[in-house]
Design a protein around this motif. Structure first.
Motif, PDB file in Angstrom:
ATOM      1  N   ALA A 238       1.221  -1.010   0.255  1.00 35.63           N
ATOM      2  CA  ALA A 238       0.377   0.220   0.157  1.00 35.63           C
ATOM      3  C   ALA A 238       0.978   0.871   0.218  1.00 35.63           C
ATOM      4  O   ALA A 238       1.472   1.439   0.675  1.00 35.63           O
ATOM      5  CB  ALA A 238      -0.812  -0.306   1.429  1.00 35.63           C
ATOM      6  N   PRO A 239       0.876   1.928  -1.403  1.00 33.39           N
ATOM      7  CA  PRO A 239       2.782   3.225  -1.272  1.00 33.39           C
ATOM      8  C   PRO A 239       2.546   3.518   0.511  1.00 33.39           C
ATOM      9  O   PRO A 239       3.026   4.477   0.190  1.00 33.39           O
ATOM     10  CB  PRO A 239       1.986   3.312  -2.094  1.00 33.39           C
ATOM     11  CG  PRO A 239       1.291   1.485  -3.188  1.00 33.39           C
ATOM     12  CD  PRO A 239       0.557   1.582  -2.182  1.00 33.39           C
ATOM     13  N   TYR A 240       1.149   4.439   0.235  1.00 35.47           N
ATOM     14  CA  TYR A 240       1.370   5.382   0.520  1.00 35.47           C
ATOM     15  C   TYR A 240       0.038   4.883   2.300  1.00 35.47           C
ATOM     16  O   TYR A 240       0.610   5.995   3.079  1.00 35.47           O
ATOM     17  CB  TYR A 240       0.131   6.980   0.283  1.00 35.47           C
ATOM     18  CG  TYR A 240       0.915   7.325  -0.640  1.00 35.47           C
ATOM     19  CD1 TYR A 240       2.049   7.325  -1.137  1.00 35.47           C
ATOM     20  CD2 TYR A 240      -0.259   6.901  -2.295  1.00 35.47           C
ATOM     21  CE1 TYR A 240       2.812   7.901  -2.180  1.00 35.47           C
ATOM     22  CE2 TYR A 240       0.282   7.635  -3.308  1.00 35.47           C
ATOM     23  CZ  TYR A 240       1.745   8.493  -3.379  1.00 35.47           C
ATOM     24  OH  TYR A 240       1.626   8.882  -4.521  1.00 35.47           O
ATOM     25  N   TYR A 241      -0.276   4.104   2.614  1.00 36.39           N
ATOM     26  CA  TYR A 241      -1.197   4.169   3.594  1.00 36.39           C
ATOM     27  C   TYR A 241      -0.543   2.928   4.766  1.00 36.39           C
ATOM     28  O   TYR A 241      -0.389   1.887   3.887  1.00 36.39           O
ATOM     29  CB  TYR A 241      -2.752   3.667   3.580  1.00 36.39           C
ATOM     30  CG  TYR A 241      -2.877   4.591   2.222  1.00 36.39           C
ATOM     31  CD1 TYR A 241      -3.215   6.653   2.771  1.00 36.39           C
ATOM     32  CD2 TYR A 241      -4.279   4.555   1.532  1.00 36.39           C
ATOM     33  CE1 TYR A 241      -3.511   7.152   2.303  1.00 36.39           C
ATOM     34  CE2 TYR A 241      -4.300   5.838   0.788  1.00 36.39           C
ATOM     35  CZ  TYR A 241      -3.810   6.886   1.224  1.00 36.39           C
ATOM     36  OH  TYR A 241      -5.018   8.151   0.100  1.00 36.39           O
ATOM     37  N   GLU A 242      -0.350   2.987   5.615  1.00 38.09           N
ATOM     38  CA  GLU A 242       0.229   1.090   6.100  1.00 38.09           C
ATOM     39  C   GLU A 242      -1.105   0.895   7.325  1.00 38.09           C
ATOM     40  O   GLU A 242      -0.654  -0.484   7.342  1.00 38.09           O
ATOM     41  CB  GLU A 242       1.274   1.813   7.510  1.00 38.09           C
ATOM     42  CG  GLU A 242       1.011   2.546   8.543  1.00 38.09           C
ATOM     43  CD  GLU A 242       2.343   2.682   9.082  1.00 38.09           C
ATOM     44  OE1 GLU A 242       3.610   2.303   9.011  1.00 38.09           O
ATOM     45  OE2 GLU A 242       1.938   4.052  10.216  1.00 38.09           O
ATOM     46  N   ASP A 243      -2.013   0.962   8.071  1.00 38.53           N
ATOM     47  CA  ASP A 243      -2.713   0.552   7.889  1.00 38.53           C
ATOM     48  C   ASP A 243      -4.067  -0.426   6.831  1.00 38.53           C
ATOM     49  O   ASP A 243      -5.241  -0.298   7.179  1.00 38.53           O
ATOM     50  CB  ASP A 243      -4.113   2.090   8.558  1.00 38.53           C
ATOM     51  CG  ASP A 243      -4.463   2.876   7.273  1.00 38.53           C
ATOM     52  OD1 ASP A 243      -3.768   3.172   6.639  1.00 38.53           O
ATOM     53  OD2 ASP A 243      -5.131   3.699   8.305  1.00 38.53           O
ATOM     54  N   ALA A 244      -3.846  -0.523   5.800  1.00 34.07           N
ATOM     55  CA  ALA A 244      -4.200  -1.538   5.078  1.00 34.07           C
ATOM     56  C   ALA A 244      -5.331  -2.549   5.362  1.00 34.07           C
ATOM     57  O   ALA A 244      -6.072  -3.174   4.993  1.00 34.07           O
ATOM     58  CB  ALA A 244      -3.833  -1.539   3.179  1.00 34.07           C
ATOM     59  N   PHE A 245      -4.028  -3.669   6.085  1.00 35.04           N
ATOM     60  CA  PHE A 245      -4.207  -4.740   7.120  1.00 35.04           C
ATOM     61  C   PHE A 245      -5.268  -3.986   8.249  1.00 35.04           C
ATOM     62  O   PHE A 245      -5.959  -4.651   7.567  1.00 35.04           O
ATOM     63  CB  PHE A 245      -3.348  -5.122   7.407  1.00 35.04           C
ATOM     64  CG  PHE A 245      -2.717  -6.831   7.847  1.00 35.04           C
ATOM     65  CD1 PHE A 245      -2.327  -7.689   7.951  1.00 35.04           C
ATOM     66  CD2 PHE A 245      -3.858  -6.504   9.401  1.00 35.04           C
ATOM     67  CE1 PHE A 245      -2.533  -8.650   8.480  1.00 35.04           C
ATOM     68  CE2 PHE A 245      -3.746  -7.809   9.965  1.00 35.04           C
ATOM     69  CZ  PHE A 245      -3.801  -8.967   9.296  1.00 35.04           C
ATOM     70  N   GLY A 246      -5.346  -3.366   7.976  1.00 35.25           N
ATOM     71  CA  GLY A 246      -6.673  -3.139   9.529  1.00 35.25           C
ATOM     72  C   GLY A 246      -8.216  -2.616   8.639  1.00 35.25           C
ATOM     73  O   GLY A 246      -9.287  -3.276   9.360  1.00 35.25           O
ATOM     74  N   HIS A 247      -8.012  -2.712   7.320  1.00 30.85           N
ATOM     75  CA  HIS A 247      -9.380  -1.994   6.290  1.00 30.85           C
ATOM     76  C   HIS A 247      -9.499  -3.338   5.628  1.00 30.85           C
ATOM     77  O   HIS A 247      -9.924  -2.942   4.459  1.00 30.85           O
ATOM     78  CB  HIS A 247      -8.610  -0.591   6.060  1.00 30.85           C
ATOM     79  CG  HIS A 247      -8.487   0.393   7.369  1.00 30.85           C
ATOM     80  ND1 HIS A 247     -10.128   0.632   7.876  1.00 30.85           N
ATOM     81  CD2 HIS A 247      -7.993   0.704   7.709  1.00 30.85           C
ATOM     82  CE1 HIS A 247      -9.955   1.067   9.059  1.00 30.85           C
ATOM     83  NE2 HIS A 247      -8.893   2.230   8.298  1.00 30.85           N
ATOM     84  N   MET A 248      -9.082  -4.419   5.824  1.00 31.55           N
ATOM     85  CA  MET A 248      -9.135  -5.500   4.713  1.00 31.55           C
ATOM     86  C   MET A 248     -10.444  -6.326   5.773  1.00 31.55           C
ATOM     87  O   MET A 248     -10.515  -6.529   7.017  1.00 31.55           O
ATOM     88  CB  MET A 248      -7.753  -6.419   4.779  1.00 31.55           C
ATOM     89  CG  MET A 248      -8.635  -7.939   4.579  1.00 31.55           C
ATOM     90  SD  MET A 248      -7.770  -9.517   4.936  1.00 31.55           S
ATOM     91  CE  MET A 248      -5.612  -9.163   5.637  1.00 31.55           C
ATOM     92  N   THR A 249     -11.043  -6.762   4.152  1.00 32.26           N
ATOM     93  CA  THR A 249     -12.711  -6.672   4.575  1.00 32.26           C
ATOM     94  C   THR A 249     -12.683  -8.429   5.504  1.00 32.26           C
ATOM     95  O   THR A 249     -12.346  -9.383   4.756  1.00 32.26           O
ATOM     96  CB  THR A 249     -13.738  -6.894   3.644  1.00 32.26           C
ATOM     97  OG1 THR A 249     -13.755  -5.711   2.957  1.00 32.26           O
ATOM     98  CG2 THR A 249     -15.334  -7.116   4.163  1.00 32.26           C
ATOM     99  N   ILE A 250     -12.682  -8.212   6.087  1.00 26.02           N
ATOM    100  CA  ILE A 250     -12.985  -9.859   7.357  1.00 26.02           C
ATOM    101  C   ILE A 250     -14.191 -10.786   7.448  1.00 26.02           C
ATOM    102  O   ILE A 250     -14.174 -11.471   7.469  1.00 26.02           O
ATOM    103  CB  ILE A 250     -12.218  -9.979   8.068  1.00 26.02           C
ATOM    104  CG1 ILE A 250     -11.648 -11.542   8.709  1.00 26.02           C
ATOM    105  CG2 ILE A 250     -12.899  -9.175   9.683  1.00 26.02           C
ATOM    106  CD1 ILE A 250     -10.980 -11.339   9.699  1.00 26.02           C
ATOM    107  N   ASN A 251     -15.374  -9.384   7.548  1.00 25.03           N
ATOM    108  CA  ASN A 251     -17.108 -10.010   7.496  1.00 25.03           C
ATOM    109  C   ASN A 251     -17.904  -8.794   6.304  1.00 25.03           C
ATOM    110  O   ASN A 251     -17.875  -7.773   6.882  1.00 25.03           O
ATOM    111  CB  ASN A 251     -16.542 -10.028   9.035  1.00 25.03           C
ATOM    112  CG  ASN A 251     -18.618 -10.272   9.145  1.00 25.03           C
ATOM    113  OD1 ASN A 251     -19.309 -10.543   7.619  1.00 25.03           O
ATOM    114  ND2 ASN A 251     -18.910 -10.168  10.570  1.00 25.03           N
TER     115      ASN A 251
END
Length: 404
Positions: A238-251
């Motif tokens: 995620a070139p600019y954002y490091e919280d992409a993992f946290g905004h992975m849809t899991i539900n």
């Protein structure tokens, strides 16, 4: 050009490699440097002499003989030059000065919130930085530069913040020229990086992941942040954002997230999510040793962690549920990147062994990678107490040496 600006620019790539090797393996002999870098004895000798003359390395003792003359050992000189480090996080800012051995000599901090405006924050950074220099009896010419870690919204090319930090910092940070403003206030070279990237590279180069080839670094606190390092290179997934993992849809049919989507990892696995789930449990009539204090002004996430260690059922259930969701998301990342090491860091992991254990167990159960011949090392926390702040200094040093 000032003396500090010439320190690494005057060196050949090999000399910088030798310095980096000494930093990672100190104390070390010239022979071992040559073996480690596959370089000739004469080329290593010349590089070490250049570094000694510049005051970057020094003799530190005599090693064991392997049959001939006992070798001279070398280490990094930790009292000639220094690194500034700033960590602009979601709820606080840390300012520090480090030596070249990656040791923080003095650190000061101040809180950040939705009312904090960037100009005043940068004024405070400069104020604390000069206080630290005075406290350490250092001159500014001894500082090689300042590494700055920021949360998520950073464009390195422009030196600007490029989006607000969701719910934490106000909109005045958008397009804020943080590099220019700090250079004006500090009069020093500034290097910036996303905070979790900085912490991950610190761990990869100087910490627990030094022998790793592919590492995942996950920071678990007010939000979930991640970084991936493969063969010494940060992967800008995620070139600019490091919280992409946290905004992975899991539900996909789950809770609404601050980002506008539904069912993100952050909705279930963070400190705010854990606090909310615990309060909901109390409202529904669940028993807990914390029931009487849950609405008090002093009630905190730490109380839930301590209660879980005492066997409080609701606390254990809430932490287990959050960690299970993190482990599920983590298993997806593991299957994508096939790491040999995963480091879980941050306040959640620091305070709750239960959270760490359940997240790791779930990731192992759900991942299809690592169940056969492959082995993944899971580490609870890294090697450094202020990893993102120290990581900012490490990123600065790496770039001074032309490595990133």
């Amino acid at each position: 050009m000032e003396e500090r600006e010439r320190v690494f620019r005057q060196f050949s790539p090999l000399t910088c490699q030798v310095f980096s090797y000494i930093l990672k393996h100190k104390p070390v002999s010239r022979a071992n440097i040559g073996h480690g870098l596959f370089k000739t004895a004469m080329s290593v000798k010349r590089a070490v002499e250049c570094l000694e003359e510049a005051g970057l390395v020094a003799e530190c003792g005599i090693g064991q003989s392997t049959g001939g003359r006992k070798p001279i050992l070398y280490t990094v000189n930790s009292s000639r030059y220094y690194l500034g480090a700033v960590n602009i996080s979601t709820t606080y800012c840390e300012v520090a000065v480090m030596n070249l051995c990656m040791e923080i000599l003095m650190l000061k901090d101040f809180p950040l919130n939705s009312q904090s405006v960037p100009d005043k924050a940068m004024d405070r950074v400069a104020e604390l930085f000069y206080q630290i220099l005075k406290g350490l009896n250092l001159e500014k010419r001894q500082i090689l530069g300042v590494g700055v870690s920021v949360f998520s919204s950073l464009n390195r090319e422009s030196g600007k913040m490029i989006r607000t930090i969701i719910s934490y910092l106000n909109g005045s940070w958008v397009d804020y020229p943080i590099v220019r403003e700090l250079e004006q206030r500090l009069g020093l070279p500034i290097e910036t990086e996303k905070g979790t990237n900085a912490a991950a590279m610190l761990e990869y180069e100087y910490g627990k992941a030094r022998d790793s080839e592919r590492m995942l670094y996950i920071l678990c606190a007010m939000n979930i942040r991640s970084a991936v390092v493969m063969k010494g290179e940060l992967q800008s997934i995620a070139p600019y954002y490091e919280d992409a993992f946290g905004h992975m849809t899991i539900n996909y049919d789950g809770e609404p997230c601050q980002c506008g989507k539904y069912g993100c990892v952050d909705c279930y696995t963070t400190i705010p999510a854990i606090m909310e789930q615990f309060r909901m449990g109390i409202k529904k009539g669940r028993n807990s040793i914390l029931a009487e204090q849950v609405d008090g002004p002093e009630f905190s996430f730490y109380d839930i962690c301590r209660a879980s260690e005492e066997g409080d059922v609701l606390s254990c259930e809430v932490l287990t549920s959050a960690a299970s969701m993190l482990g599920l998301a983590l298993s997806n990342y593991i299957d994508l990147f096939c790491p040999d090491m995963v480091i879980l860091s941050g306040l959640l992991v620091k305070e709750s062994s239960l959270y760490f254990r359940v997240a790791v167990d779930t990731a192992k159960q759900k991942s299809s990678y690592g169940v056969g011949r492959e082995r993944i090392r899971f580490e609870r926390r890294g090697s450094f107490p202020h990893s993102i702040t120290s990581g900012a200094g490490a990123i600065l040093l790496e770039r001074l040496m032309g490595k990133s």
